[in-house]
Each structure stands twice: as structure tokens, then as C-alpha cells.
Design an enzyme around this catalytic site. Structure first.
Site, PDB file in Angstrom:
ATOM      1  N   SER A  18     -12.475 -38.502  -3.083  1.00 26.91           N
ATOM      2  CA  SER A  18     -11.836 -37.918  -1.900  1.00 26.91           C
ATOM      3  C   SER A  18     -12.878 -37.271  -0.997  1.00 26.91           C
ATOM      4  O   SER A  18     -13.579 -36.341  -1.387  1.00 26.91           O
ATOM      5  CB  SER A  18     -10.808 -36.874  -2.313  1.00 26.91           C
ATOM      6  N   HIS A  42     -11.119 -42.183  -0.546  1.00 23.33           N
ATOM      7  CA  HIS A  42      -9.805 -41.556  -0.360  1.00 23.33           C
ATOM      8  C   HIS A  42      -9.890 -40.570   0.814  1.00 23.33           C
ATOM      9  O   HIS A  42     -10.756 -39.704   0.849  1.00 23.33           O
ATOM     10  CB  HIS A  42      -9.418 -40.839  -1.656  1.00 23.33           C
ATOM     11  N   ASP A  50      -7.804 -37.843   3.008  1.00 21.63           N
ATOM     12  CA  ASP A  50      -6.630 -36.968   2.970  1.00 21.63           C
ATOM     13  C   ASP A  50      -6.315 -36.408   4.347  1.00 21.63           C
ATOM     14  O   ASP A  50      -7.067 -35.585   4.877  1.00 21.63           O
ATOM     15  CB  ASP A  50      -6.896 -35.790   2.019  1.00 21.63           C
ATOM     16  N   MET A  64      -3.820 -34.078   6.517  1.00 22.45           N
ATOM     17  CA  MET A  64      -2.857 -32.981   6.349  1.00 22.45           C
ATOM     18  C   MET A  64      -2.496 -32.401   7.711  1.00 22.45           C
ATOM     19  O   MET A  64      -3.384 -32.183   8.540  1.00 22.45           O
ATOM     20  CB  MET A  64      -3.459 -31.881   5.486  1.00 22.45           C
ATOM     21  N   HIS A 124      -4.359 -41.262   2.691  1.00 22.01           N
ATOM     22  CA  HIS A 124      -3.227 -40.533   2.095  1.00 22.01           C
ATOM     23  C   HIS A 124      -2.658 -39.593   3.154  1.00 22.01           C
ATOM     24  O   HIS A 124      -3.285 -38.586   3.494  1.00 22.01           O
ATOM     25  CB  HIS A 124      -3.748 -39.768   0.869  1.00 22.01           C
ATOM     26  N   MET A 171      -0.435 -36.827   4.250  1.00 23.85           N
ATOM     27  CA  MET A 171       0.394 -35.676   3.871  1.00 23.85           C
ATOM     28  C   MET A 171       0.919 -35.063   5.157  1.00 23.85           C
ATOM     29  O   MET A 171       0.575 -33.937   5.536  1.00 23.85           O
ATOM     30  CB  MET A 171      -0.450 -34.683   3.058  1.00 23.85           C
ATOM     31  N   MET A 183       1.028 -37.497  -7.495  1.00 23.17           N
ATOM     32  CA  MET A 183       0.289 -36.256  -7.249  1.00 23.17           C
ATOM     33  C   MET A 183       0.237 -35.451  -8.538  1.00 23.17           C
ATOM     34  O   MET A 183       1.283 -35.102  -9.102  1.00 23.17           O
ATOM     35  CB  MET A 183       0.962 -35.428  -6.152  1.00 23.17           C
ATOM     36  N   ASP A 191      -3.791 -38.519  -8.215  1.00 27.32           N
ATOM     37  CA  ASP A 191      -4.487 -37.719  -7.206  1.00 27.32           C
ATOM     38  C   ASP A 191      -4.334 -36.222  -7.470  1.00 27.32           C
ATOM     39  O   ASP A 191      -3.246 -35.676  -7.344  1.00 27.32           O
ATOM     40  CB  ASP A 191      -3.932 -38.082  -5.822  1.00 27.32           C
TER      41      ASP A 191
HETATM   42  C1  DX5 Z   1      -4.690 -32.903  -2.460  1.00 25.58           C
HETATM   43  C2  DX5 Z   1      -5.349 -34.185  -2.001  1.00 25.58           C
HETATM   44  C3  DX5 Z   1      -6.311 -34.719  -3.000  1.00 25.58           C
HETATM   45  C4  DX5 Z   1      -7.545 -33.859  -3.174  1.00 25.58           C
HETATM   46  C5  DX5 Z   1      -8.100 -34.135  -4.528  1.00 25.58           C
HETATM   47  O1  DX5 Z   1      -3.774 -32.505  -1.507  1.00 25.58           O
HETATM   48  O2  DX5 Z   1      -4.362 -35.169  -1.788  1.00 25.58           O
HETATM   49  O3  DX5 Z   1      -6.692 -36.047  -2.682  1.00 25.58           O
HETATM   50  O4  DX5 Z   1      -8.527 -34.097  -2.203  1.00 25.58           O
HETATM   51  O5  DX5 Z   1      -9.108 -33.197  -4.761  1.00 25.58           O
HETATM   52  P1  DX5 Z   1      -9.459 -32.700  -6.224  1.00 25.58           P
HETATM   53  O6  DX5 Z   1      -9.960 -33.884  -6.976  1.00 25.58           O
HETATM   54  O7  DX5 Z   1     -10.487 -31.656  -5.963  1.00 25.58           O
HETATM   55  O8  DX5 Z   1      -8.191 -32.151  -6.828  1.00 25.58           O
HETATM   56 ZN    ZN Z   2      -5.035 -37.310  -1.650  1.00 26.79          ZN
END
Ligand code: DX5
Ligand code: ZN
Length: 219
Positions: free
Chosen positions: A8, A33, A35, A37, A66, A68, A137, A175
Site C-alpha cells: 500500500s 495498492h 487507498d 479516502m 481501493h 473508501m 478488510m 487488507d
Molecule cells: C486501510 C487501508 C489499507 C492500509 C493498509 O484503510 O485500506 O490498505 O493502507 O495499511 P497497513 O498494512 O499498515 O494496515
Molecule cells: Zn486498502
């Protein structure tokens, strides 16, 4: 099929994003990956299109995006345009999930659905055959560096059974909080793709850490 590693980029140093993407390029990572948000679906804001475009410019690996975010259907084509290879939306954010999955596929991207820790896998029963990936998750989404939720093993096994029963090639991605201890157990339970953020980027040698995750074998 050998399992895939999707580090990620959220845990990277954004002040040297290009170098960190290049580090992933030369590692055993299979995907990157990404993320996204929105500060609404999750209590944190990460980055949007222009940062993904910058990542894509330097990446030689597929981008595993991903989302969110609420109302992801408003932005699917734009995420595809900035380089997403797989687009994963949250079950909890999509009242018309079937339509959103078709919309992702129409762009040529692979379609994934992510489940929050409290959402049972059985809710995917009637859409499983349409999916390229399910992302379980193993933390509450919103932040990197959280503690792995142990119940994920059970969910992974249950989902694997469902996928086998429909004869689909849908991948299971895990994840959140993935590390060298839980990774073998997750793979044994049926996981195909491991996301790892802080475990990789806080390591003294991220390339070697990715290699160690890639080298895990299960009987
Ligand atoms: C959490 C994200 C993950 C995160 C994982 O909201 O979707 O992808 O970056 O990070 P680690 O491996 O540090 O939990
Ligand atoms: Zn993620």
C-alpha cells in the site's frame, strides 16, 4: 496460482513518492495498492486523481485502487483514466452494487468489492460470479498501521468456500495489519492477494520484506 503482494502506497513517503514507486517496481511486488479516502465514508482523507496519475507515471506495476469513498459510481471513469487496473468499491457504499460493478467492467478495469470487518461474506452470494476480487478488510478502513482483526481468518475460509462452490476465479484480497506472522495463516485460509502498508514501508529493507512475503509457501 502463486499469491500476489500489493504493497500500500499510503505508507510511503509522499515527499519522495517517485522513489518509493520505483522501489516497488524493482521488488517482488505484483501490484501497487492505492487507498483513496474521502473523509466521509472513512474518517480520513488521503489523495485523489492527480496523485494517482503521478504514481502511474512512475509505476511499471498494475494499480490496485481501493475506493473508501461514498458514491464511487460518480468517479469510476476518472479513476480508470488515471491508470487504475483494478477498482474496488465498498459494499457499504453501494446501494446499487450490481450496476456499479458493471460500470467498472465497462471501463475495462477489473472489479472488486471490499467488505468492512462487520459485513458478513454471505451478503456477496448473489454477486460473487460477477466479481474479479473481494477485499476483506482486516482493520476498520481509514488508517494504515492498525492491528489485524483475527476474525478475518474465519471470513477468508467462508468466502473461499463460496467462491469454490460457484466455480469462480474471484480473488480474495486481505487488507489491513498484514505482517509476516499472519500472512502464512491467511494464505492457508485461502487468501490470494496480501496488501501490506506499514509492515513494508516501516521495515529497514522494504524490498527484502516484500520478497519475504512473496516467498511464503503453504502446504
Ligand atoms: C486501510 C487501508 C489499507 C492500509 C493498509 O484503510 O485500506 O490498505 O493502507 O495499511 P497497513 O498494512 O499498515 O494496515
Ligand atoms: Zn486498502
Amino acid at each position: 496460482m502463486p499469491h500476489l503482494i500489493s504493497p500500500s502506497i499510503l505508507a510511503a513517503d509522499f515527499g519522495q513518492l517517485a522513489q518509493d514507486v520505483q522501489l516497488l517496481n524493482r521488488s517482488a511486488a505484483d501490484w501497487i495498492h492505492v487507498d483513496v479516502m474521502d473523509g466521509r465514508f472513512v474518517p480520513n482523507i488521503s489523495f485523489g486523481f492527480s496523485v494517482i496519475q503521478a504514481i502511474q507515471k512512475h509505476a511499471s506495476l498494475p494499480l490496485d485502487v481501493h475506493l473508501m469513498i461514498e458514491e464511487p459510481e460518480k468517479y469510476i471513469e476518472q479513476f480508470r483514466a488515471v491508470g487504475a487496473d483494478t477498482i474496488t468499491v465498498h459494499y457499504e457504499a453501494c446501494p446499487h452494487l450490481h450496476r456499479t460493478i458493471q460500470q467498472i467492467k465497462a471501463t475495462g478495469a477489473k472489479a472488486g468489492v471490499a467488505l468492512n470487518p462487520h459485513t458478513p461474506v454471505v451478503l456477496l452470494q448473489d454477486i460473487l460470479a460477477d466479481l474479479d476480487m473481494v477485499c476483506l478488510m482486516s482493520v476498520n478502513p481509514g488508517f494504515g498501521g492498525q492491528k489485524f482483526i483475527e476474525h478475518t481468518y474465519q471470513k477468508t475460509r467462508a468466502l473461499k468456500e463460496m467462491i469454490t462452490a460457484v466455480g469462480s476465479s474471484c480473488l480474495i484480497e486481505i487488507d489491513g495489519g498484514v505482517n509476516q506472522q499472519n500472512a502464512p495463516l491467511l494464505l492457508q485460509a485461502g487468501a490470494d492477494v496480501l496488501v501490506a502498508g506499514s509492515f513494508v514501508f516501516s521495515a529497514a529493507d522494504p524490498v527484502q520484506t516484500i520478497q519475504a512475503l512473496k516467498d511464503i509457501t503453504v502446504s
